[in-house]
Design a protein around this motif. Structure first.
Motif, PDB file in Angstrom:
ATOM      1  N   ASP A  18       2.850   3.001   3.013  1.00 41.81           N
ATOM      2  CA  ASP A  18       1.852   4.071   2.960  1.00 41.81           C
ATOM      3  C   ASP A  18       2.467   5.460   2.833  1.00 41.81           C
ATOM      4  O   ASP A  18       1.950   6.419   3.394  1.00 41.81           O
ATOM      5  CB  ASP A  18       0.894   3.999   4.161  1.00 41.81           C
ATOM      6  N   HIS A  20      -4.585  -0.410   6.754  1.00 46.53           N
ATOM      7  CA  HIS A  20      -4.673   0.041   8.157  1.00 46.53           C
ATOM      8  C   HIS A  20      -5.409  -0.952   9.050  1.00 46.53           C
ATOM      9  O   HIS A  20      -4.807  -1.565   9.906  1.00 46.53           O
ATOM     10  CB  HIS A  20      -5.248   1.456   8.286  1.00 46.53           C
ATOM     11  N   HIS A  80       1.260   5.453  -2.011  1.00 42.55           N
ATOM     12  CA  HIS A  80       0.667   6.473  -2.892  1.00 42.55           C
ATOM     13  C   HIS A  80       1.775   7.134  -3.718  1.00 42.55           C
ATOM     14  O   HIS A  80       2.550   7.925  -3.179  1.00 42.55           O
ATOM     15  CB  HIS A  80      -0.019   7.550  -2.058  1.00 42.55           C
ATOM     16  N   HIS A 115       0.851  -1.206   0.000  1.00 43.97           N
ATOM     17  CA  HIS A 115       0.000   0.000   0.000  1.00 43.97           C
ATOM     18  C   HIS A 115       0.881   1.250   0.000  1.00 43.97           C
ATOM     19  O   HIS A 115       1.545   1.552   0.994  1.00 43.97           O
ATOM     20  CB  HIS A 115      -0.914  -0.009   1.240  1.00 43.97           C
ATOM     21  N   HIS A 174      -8.890   2.112   1.938  1.00 45.97           N
ATOM     22  CA  HIS A 174      -8.494   2.329   3.331  1.00 45.97           C
ATOM     23  C   HIS A 174      -9.635   1.898   4.249  1.00 45.97           C
ATOM     24  O   HIS A 174     -10.803   2.024   3.896  1.00 45.97           O
ATOM     25  CB  HIS A 174      -8.204   3.805   3.577  1.00 45.97           C
TER      26      HIS A 174
HETATM   27 ZN   LIG Z   1      -2.916   5.175   2.178  1.00 49.28          ZN
END
Ligand SMILES: [Zn+2]
Length: 431
Positions: A322, A271, A79, A77, A232
């Protein structure tokens, strides 16, 4: 004509989760080992003397003796559009999005900017030994095209898909149900299954999609077997209150996604901090997977992931940086923070389980363990070469270590991108 190369070094890979008790049957290690790679796939591995004995005169041997070779790291995960957001000060999740993330993502309407950042991001992953990731771009279709074009050039196994959000976000990042559906269909057609690329339906999170959009995503998920769904879940307390207000009929945050058919073996939820037993049971029944994002959870003050609760039930869990909520691209640094997060809750992450989590565990989380994550014969030969002596502190600590386990633990606590000596993508040196 087929191409054969050999990598020589200390080789370690995992066959399954070693568990909290570190079951030695879960891994294989050769101190002086070798991998034989034919056309990018593992053809043999074992003691160097044995593997190298089949070598033809024209075959190349990359000698990394004295260093550790493990399967390439899998970041479940991250971005790519938040390259410029990492290390932004003083906000929890909802303010974080408004103050930092959304303005940064706006720039990806420009395809040139998207190309540039995608290239920078992938190069950064390679420098950190990460060879596969599940990636969030932005709401813009061009941000996905830019990312996949760059990933294709690097031949990296990547999962990505347009962020979907049609409410509770700035106008400049808002899509709508019909437009988003068309974009997804086009992008799936263009990219899913092309070389090493895979498409993920990517609602940002429940608050930024209308029920109509979530229903559309559920439809596409059924109609396109093989695509992923990533989002998420249950990261922050204020976020959860907001979800409750927006979806009063749902039993829990997870139940919102469940009602729209977004759970399943190819669903990856990042998460998963604030869950209850019923949610966890739904993870088990639906075979959905979780991403553990320790640096992000600490940095934006979200909470602590419960690894034992998930693994005891058999839920697939991968590790994730993340970035930009996370503070490092390094999976070694991420393991160090994972260890500390678990320690605060009476759980321990032994080094074996740590390296499993960063490699095969991540591949299992993304349902890619038939292709990557270990050196099993036939798998794609993505690997990272790690240097025990990358820094003076690491050199000293690993030199006095009495066992391989102690050395691995030192590497996971003290290592970062400086410890990455080389990264290979399908047997080709990429860094
Ligand atoms: Zn994220």
């Amino acid at each position: 004509m087929s191409k054969t190369i050999y990598l020589r070094g200390s080789i370690l890979h995992f066959l399954r989760d070693p568990g909290a008790e570190a079951d030695p049957a879960a891994w294989e290690h050769w101190d002086d080992g070798a991998l034989k790679i034919v056309d990018g796939h593992v053809a043999a591995m074992g003691p160097a003397a044995q593997v190298l004995s089949s070598r033809a005169a024209a075959d190349v041997v990359h000698d990394h003796s004295g260093k550790l070779i493990v399967p390439g790291f899998v970041d479940t995960h991250v971005h790519y559009a938040q390259v410029d957001v990492i290390a932004s000060y003083g906000r929890q999740l909802l303010d974080w999005l408004n103050d930092y993330t959304f303005p940064a993502e706006r720039a990806f309407a420009d395809p040139e900017h998207a190309q540039q950042i995608a290239g920078l991001f992938l190069e950064t992953l390679l420098r950190h030994g990460t060879t596969t990731a599940a990636v969030y771009p932005t709401v813009h279709k061009q941000s996905v095209n830019a990312f996949f074009e760059q990933a294709q050039q690097c031949n990296m196994r990547m999962v990505c898909g347009k962020i979907l959000m049609d409410r509770n976000c700035p106008d400049y990042l808002r899509d709508d149900v019909a437009g988003a559906e068309q974009d997804c269909r086009e992008l799936i057609q263009r990219w899913h299954g092309k070389g090493r690329l895979g498409y993920a339906l990517t609602p940002r999170f429940a608050p930024t999609s209308t029920p109509q959009q979530l229903a559309m995503i559920g439809r596409l998920y059924v109609e396109n077997p093989g695509v992923w769904m990533q989002t998420h879940l249950a990261e922050n307390v204020d976020e959860i209150k907001w979800v409750k207000a927006l979806f009063p009929e749902a039993r829990s945050y997870l139940d919102v996604y469940d009602r729209f058919g977004l759970l399943g073996p190819r669903s990856v939820f990042a998460h998963c901090i604030h869950l209850d037993e019923i949610d966890r049971a739904r993870f088990v029944a639906s075979e959905s997977a979780m991403s553990f994002c320790p640096t992000s959870n600490l940095f934006i003050g979200s909470g602590f992931f419960d690894l034992d609760a998930a693994r005891t039930l058999g839920v697939r869990v991968g590790l994730a940086t993340d970035v930009g909520g996370g503070t490092s691209y390094s999976m070694l640094q991420t393991l160090a923070e994972a260890y500390k997060v678990l320690m605060t809750h009476g759980q321990r992450l032994n080094a074996w389980r740590g390296f499993w989590l960063a490699t095969l565990g991540g591949a299992e989380c993304l349902s890619l363990d038939d292709k990557i994550g270990s050196f099993q014969v036939g798998k794609e030969a993505d690997c990272v070469v790690l240097d025990w002596a990358a820094t003076p502190v690491l050199a000293r600590r690993t030199e006095v270590a009495r066992t391989l386990e102690e050395r691995l633990f030192a590497l996971m606590m003290l290592g970062d991108d400086r410890a990455v000596a080389a990264t290979y993508i399908e047997g080709q040196r990429a860094l």
